[in-house]
Design a protein around this motif. Structure first.
Motif, PDB file in Angstrom:
ATOM      1  N   ILE A   5      51.336 -14.222  56.940  1.00 46.74           N
ATOM      2  CA  ILE A   5      50.304 -13.134  57.154  1.00 46.74           C
ATOM      3  C   ILE A   5      49.163 -13.711  56.672  1.00 46.74           C
ATOM      4  O   ILE A   5      48.902 -14.362  55.401  1.00 46.74           O
ATOM      5  CB  ILE A   5      50.649 -11.952  55.979  1.00 46.74           C
ATOM      6  N   ALA A   6      47.965 -13.564  57.395  1.00 45.98           N
ATOM      7  CA  ALA A   6      46.499 -13.987  56.911  1.00 45.98           C
ATOM      8  C   ALA A   6      45.975 -12.756  56.734  1.00 45.98           C
ATOM      9  O   ALA A   6      45.784 -11.897  57.525  1.00 45.98           O
ATOM     10  CB  ALA A   6      45.944 -14.758  58.289  1.00 45.98           C
ATOM     11  N   VAL A   7      45.208 -12.790  55.579  1.00 45.94           N
ATOM     12  CA  VAL A   7      43.962 -11.638  55.050  1.00 45.94           C
ATOM     13  C   VAL A   7      42.882 -12.193  55.189  1.00 45.94           C
ATOM     14  O   VAL A   7      42.631 -13.157  53.989  1.00 45.94           O
ATOM     15  CB  VAL A   7      44.737 -11.070  53.495  1.00 45.94           C
ATOM     16  N   VAL A   8      42.095 -11.678  55.824  1.00 47.60           N
ATOM     17  CA  VAL A   8      40.759 -12.403  56.356  1.00 47.60           C
ATOM     18  C   VAL A   8      39.661 -11.383  56.356  1.00 47.60           C
ATOM     19  O   VAL A   8      39.961 -10.127  56.531  1.00 47.60           O
ATOM     20  CB  VAL A   8      40.587 -13.030  57.339  1.00 47.60           C
ATOM     21  N   GLN A   9      38.527 -11.718  56.126  1.00 51.21           N
ATOM     22  CA  GLN A   9      37.448 -10.842  56.199  1.00 51.21           C
ATOM     23  C   GLN A   9      36.078 -11.347  56.471  1.00 51.21           C
ATOM     24  O   GLN A   9      35.963 -12.665  56.250  1.00 51.21           O
ATOM     25  CB  GLN A   9      37.258  -9.981  55.106  1.00 51.21           C
ATOM     26  N   GLN A  10      35.000 -10.654  56.931  1.00 43.33           N
ATOM     27  CA  GLN A  10      33.826 -11.154  57.141  1.00 43.33           C
ATOM     28  C   GLN A  10      32.717 -11.276  56.272  1.00 43.33           C
ATOM     29  O   GLN A  10      32.005 -11.988  55.944  1.00 43.33           O
ATOM     30  CB  GLN A  10      33.046 -10.391  58.468  1.00 43.33           C
ATOM     31  N   LYS A  11      33.061 -10.321  55.149  1.00 35.11           N
ATOM     32  CA  LYS A  11      32.150 -10.314  53.858  1.00 35.11           C
ATOM     33  C   LYS A  11      32.932 -10.239  52.903  1.00 35.11           C
ATOM     34  O   LYS A  11      34.156  -9.463  52.680  1.00 35.11           O
ATOM     35  CB  LYS A  11      31.378  -9.226  53.920  1.00 35.11           C
ATOM     36  N   GLY A  12      32.752 -10.652  51.733  1.00 36.18           N
ATOM     37  CA  GLY A  12      33.538 -10.696  50.286  1.00 36.18           C
ATOM     38  C   GLY A  12      33.418  -9.457  49.671  1.00 36.18           C
ATOM     39  O   GLY A  12      32.824  -8.319  49.831  1.00 36.18           O
ATOM     40  N   ASP A  86      45.345 -16.274  51.862  1.00 37.51           N
ATOM     41  CA  ASP A  86      44.193 -15.606  51.171  1.00 37.51           C
ATOM     42  C   ASP A  86      43.011 -16.248  51.906  1.00 37.51           C
ATOM     43  O   ASP A  86      42.426 -17.331  51.010  1.00 37.51           O
ATOM     44  CB  ASP A  86      44.092 -15.595  49.600  1.00 37.51           C
ATOM     45  N   GLY A  87      42.247 -15.715  52.594  1.00 36.21           N
ATOM     46  CA  GLY A  87      41.061 -16.507  53.411  1.00 36.21           C
ATOM     47  C   GLY A  87      39.981 -16.636  52.350  1.00 36.21           C
ATOM     48  O   GLY A  87      39.393 -15.924  51.383  1.00 36.21           O
ATOM     49  N   ALA A  88      39.108 -17.553  53.141  1.00 33.75           N
ATOM     50  CA  ALA A  88      37.616 -17.389  52.292  1.00 33.75           C
ATOM     51  C   ALA A  88      36.937 -16.315  52.323  1.00 33.75           C
ATOM     52  O   ALA A  88      37.228 -15.602  53.086  1.00 33.75           O
ATOM     53  CB  ALA A  88      36.828 -18.664  53.087  1.00 33.75           C
ATOM     54  N   THR A  95      39.571 -19.398  59.045  1.00 32.70           N
ATOM     55  CA  THR A  95      39.901 -18.082  59.592  1.00 32.70           C
ATOM     56  C   THR A  95      40.766 -18.218  60.834  1.00 32.70           C
ATOM     57  O   THR A  95      41.910 -17.417  61.108  1.00 32.70           O
ATOM     58  CB  THR A  95      38.647 -17.410  59.488  1.00 32.70           C
ATOM     59  N   LEU A  96      40.083 -18.495  61.880  1.00 32.02           N
ATOM     60  CA  LEU A  96      40.833 -18.675  63.216  1.00 32.02           C
ATOM     61  C   LEU A  96      42.206 -19.501  63.188  1.00 32.02           C
ATOM     62  O   LEU A  96      43.118 -19.185  63.816  1.00 32.02           O
ATOM     63  CB  LEU A  96      39.888 -19.292  64.127  1.00 32.02           C
ATOM     64  N   GLU A  97      42.068 -20.548  62.344  1.00 32.74           N
ATOM     65  CA  GLU A  97      43.217 -21.584  62.226  1.00 32.74           C
ATOM     66  C   GLU A  97      44.492 -20.622  61.831  1.00 32.74           C
ATOM     67  O   GLU A  97      45.478 -20.661  62.519  1.00 32.74           O
ATOM     68  CB  GLU A  97      42.922 -22.724  61.341  1.00 32.74           C
ATOM     69  N   VAL A  98      44.194 -20.010  60.793  1.00 32.52           N
ATOM     70  CA  VAL A  98      45.319 -19.299  60.017  1.00 32.52           C
ATOM     71  C   VAL A  98      45.664 -18.102  60.809  1.00 32.52           C
ATOM     72  O   VAL A  98      47.031 -17.748  60.968  1.00 32.52           O
ATOM     73  CB  VAL A  98      44.943 -19.053  58.528  1.00 32.52           C
ATOM     74  N   ALA A  99      44.779 -17.517  61.644  1.00 33.95           N
ATOM     75  CA  ALA A  99      45.029 -16.119  62.269  1.00 33.95           C
ATOM     76  C   ALA A  99      45.812 -16.545  63.615  1.00 33.95           C
ATOM     77  O   ALA A  99      46.723 -15.748  63.781  1.00 33.95           O
ATOM     78  CB  ALA A  99      43.545 -15.476  62.615  1.00 33.95           C
ATOM     79  N   LEU A 100      45.651 -17.655  64.171  1.00 34.86           N
ATOM     80  CA  LEU A 100      46.423 -18.139  65.204  1.00 34.86           C
ATOM     81  C   LEU A 100      47.865 -18.126  65.137  1.00 34.86           C
ATOM     82  O   LEU A 100      48.703 -18.033  65.875  1.00 34.86           O
ATOM     83  CB  LEU A 100      45.705 -19.475  65.871  1.00 34.86           C
ATOM     84  N   VAL A 101      48.312 -18.816  63.979  1.00 30.42           N
ATOM     85  CA  VAL A 101      49.552 -19.092  63.440  1.00 30.42           C
ATOM     86  C   VAL A 101      50.317 -17.946  62.735  1.00 30.42           C
ATOM     87  O   VAL A 101      51.532 -17.967  62.687  1.00 30.42           O
ATOM     88  CB  VAL A 101      49.891 -20.475  62.542  1.00 30.42           C
ATOM     89  N   SER A 102      49.482 -16.738  62.441  1.00 35.07           N
ATOM     90  CA  SER A 102      50.018 -15.778  61.321  1.00 35.07           C
ATOM     91  C   SER A 102      50.873 -14.906  62.574  1.00 35.07           C
ATOM     92  O   SER A 102      50.331 -14.574  63.498  1.00 35.07           O
ATOM     93  CB  SER A 102      49.066 -15.194  60.650  1.00 35.07           C
ATOM     94  N   ARG A 133      45.746  -9.456  70.025  1.00 37.01           N
ATOM     95  CA  ARG A 133      45.153  -8.430  69.418  1.00 37.01           C
ATOM     96  C   ARG A 133      46.079  -7.323  68.595  1.00 37.01           C
ATOM     97  O   ARG A 133      45.606  -6.677  67.712  1.00 37.01           O
ATOM     98  CB  ARG A 133      44.575  -7.167  70.550  1.00 37.01           C
ATOM     99  N   SER A 134      47.396  -7.430  69.123  1.00 38.30           N
ATOM    100  CA  SER A 134      48.395  -6.318  68.412  1.00 38.30           C
ATOM    101  C   SER A 134      48.727  -6.827  67.142  1.00 38.30           C
ATOM    102  O   SER A 134      49.182  -6.084  65.938  1.00 38.30           O
ATOM    103  CB  SER A 134      49.674  -6.297  69.208  1.00 38.30           C
ATOM    104  N   LYS A 135      48.387  -8.262  66.604  1.00 37.30           N
ATOM    105  CA  LYS A 135      48.725  -8.615  65.455  1.00 37.30           C
ATOM    106  C   LYS A 135      47.603  -8.167  64.281  1.00 37.30           C
ATOM    107  O   LYS A 135      47.771  -8.569  62.947  1.00 37.30           O
ATOM    108  CB  LYS A 135      48.862 -10.239  65.331  1.00 37.30           C
ATOM    109  N   ILE A 136      46.323  -7.692  64.890  1.00 39.12           N
ATOM    110  CA  ILE A 136      45.427  -7.396  63.733  1.00 39.12           C
ATOM    111  C   ILE A 136      45.547  -6.023  63.254  1.00 39.12           C
ATOM    112  O   ILE A 136      45.733  -5.072  64.168  1.00 39.12           O
ATOM    113  CB  ILE A 136      43.965  -7.514  64.524  1.00 39.12           C
ATOM    114  N   VAL A 137      45.413  -5.916  61.758  1.00 40.09           N
ATOM    115  CA  VAL A 137      45.546  -4.770  61.232  1.00 40.09           C
ATOM    116  C   VAL A 137      44.498  -4.383  60.163  1.00 40.09           C
ATOM    117  O   VAL A 137      44.055  -5.240  59.326  1.00 40.09           O
ATOM    118  CB  VAL A 137      46.760  -4.796  60.280  1.00 40.09           C
ATOM    119  N   PHE A 138      43.792  -3.213  60.317  1.00 39.44           N
ATOM    120  CA  PHE A 138      42.720  -2.899  59.451  1.00 39.44           C
ATOM    121  C   PHE A 138      43.278  -1.994  58.447  1.00 39.44           C
ATOM    122  O   PHE A 138      44.186  -1.224  58.627  1.00 39.44           O
ATOM    123  CB  PHE A 138      41.679  -2.129  60.252  1.00 39.44           C
TER     124      PHE A 138
END
Length: 213
Positions: A5-12, A86-88, A95-102, A133-138
């Motif tokens: 599971i990748a947990v990522v965001q655009q702003k902290g 736990d992304g940057a 972010t893309l690297e871990v999202a692709l494999v998660s 796209r189906s893997k993305i959860v907000f």
């Protein structure tokens, strides 16, 4: 080979590490072998939380390690039942690297457009670069408790193609206090905030199970 599971965001500051801790503590409580890969080498909030957890003797034990790159973390990912990235604090190449494999990509956001719009842009960019796209959860974090504001945010996200968890995690001193003690929000001693965290976390787990079955 376990789940990722990748947990990522655009702003902290919107709840990234909070969700990592909840997911890790929940699965570790089920007896899973879990590790959080802390990719924020500057702040390392998950790692410092881990030290507080160890010092307090909190169980279940959750492994956390700091990694300087996604490639370093990925070398260990298949050794665990669940590996959580736990992304940057700001989206980057990792972010893309871990999202692709998660198996699931969780993006926490606040309720305002200042939070939601950058997060949707991040999701769109991930999809353009090959993430399913189906893997993305907000998920909505650090919310105010206003039903009207939450409904506004849900209505906004309904216009996007992404799955959104409708159960918010409020901004509560008791959750900050739990983190200070090495606890996850789902381990908070106060019932209301704890149950809010449990509902959100269970919804994320349910989505992962839905995609994997």
């Amino acid at each position: 080979m376990g789940y990722k599971i990748a947990v990522v965001q655009q702003k902290g500051g919107v709840g990234k590490s909070t969700n990592c801790r909840n997911l890790a503590a929940a699965h570790a409580g089920f007896g899973w072998d879990v590790k959080i890969a802390d990719l924020d080498v500057n702040q390392s909030t998950s790692f410092t939380w881990h030290k507080r957890r160890l010092a307090a003797g909190v169980e279940p034990v959750v492994a956390v390690e700091i990694f300087g790159s996604a490639s370093q973390a990925l070398k260990q990912a298949d050794n665990y039942d669940l590996f959580i990235f736990d992304g940057a604090p700001m989206a980057n190449r990792a972010t893309l690297e871990v999202a692709l494999v998660s198996d699931l990509v969780v993006i926490p956001t606040g309720l305002g457009l200042d939070d939601m719009e950058p997060c949707v842009i991040l999701a769109n960019d991930l999809v353009k670069n090959g993430v399913d796209r189906s893997k993305i959860v907000f998920v909505f974090c650090r919310t105010t408790g206003s039903d009207a504001e939450l409904q506004y945010a849900i209505d906004y996200m309904d216009q996007t193609p992404y799955f959104t968890v409708p159960h918010p995690l409020p901004e509560k001193p008791s959750i900050r206090g739990a983190h200070d003690q090495g606890l996850a929000a789902i381990e908070c001693k106060f019932k209301g905030p704890r149950e809010s965290a449990e509902r959100m976390t269970q919804a994320i787990i349910d989505r992962l199970n839905e995609l994997m079955n």
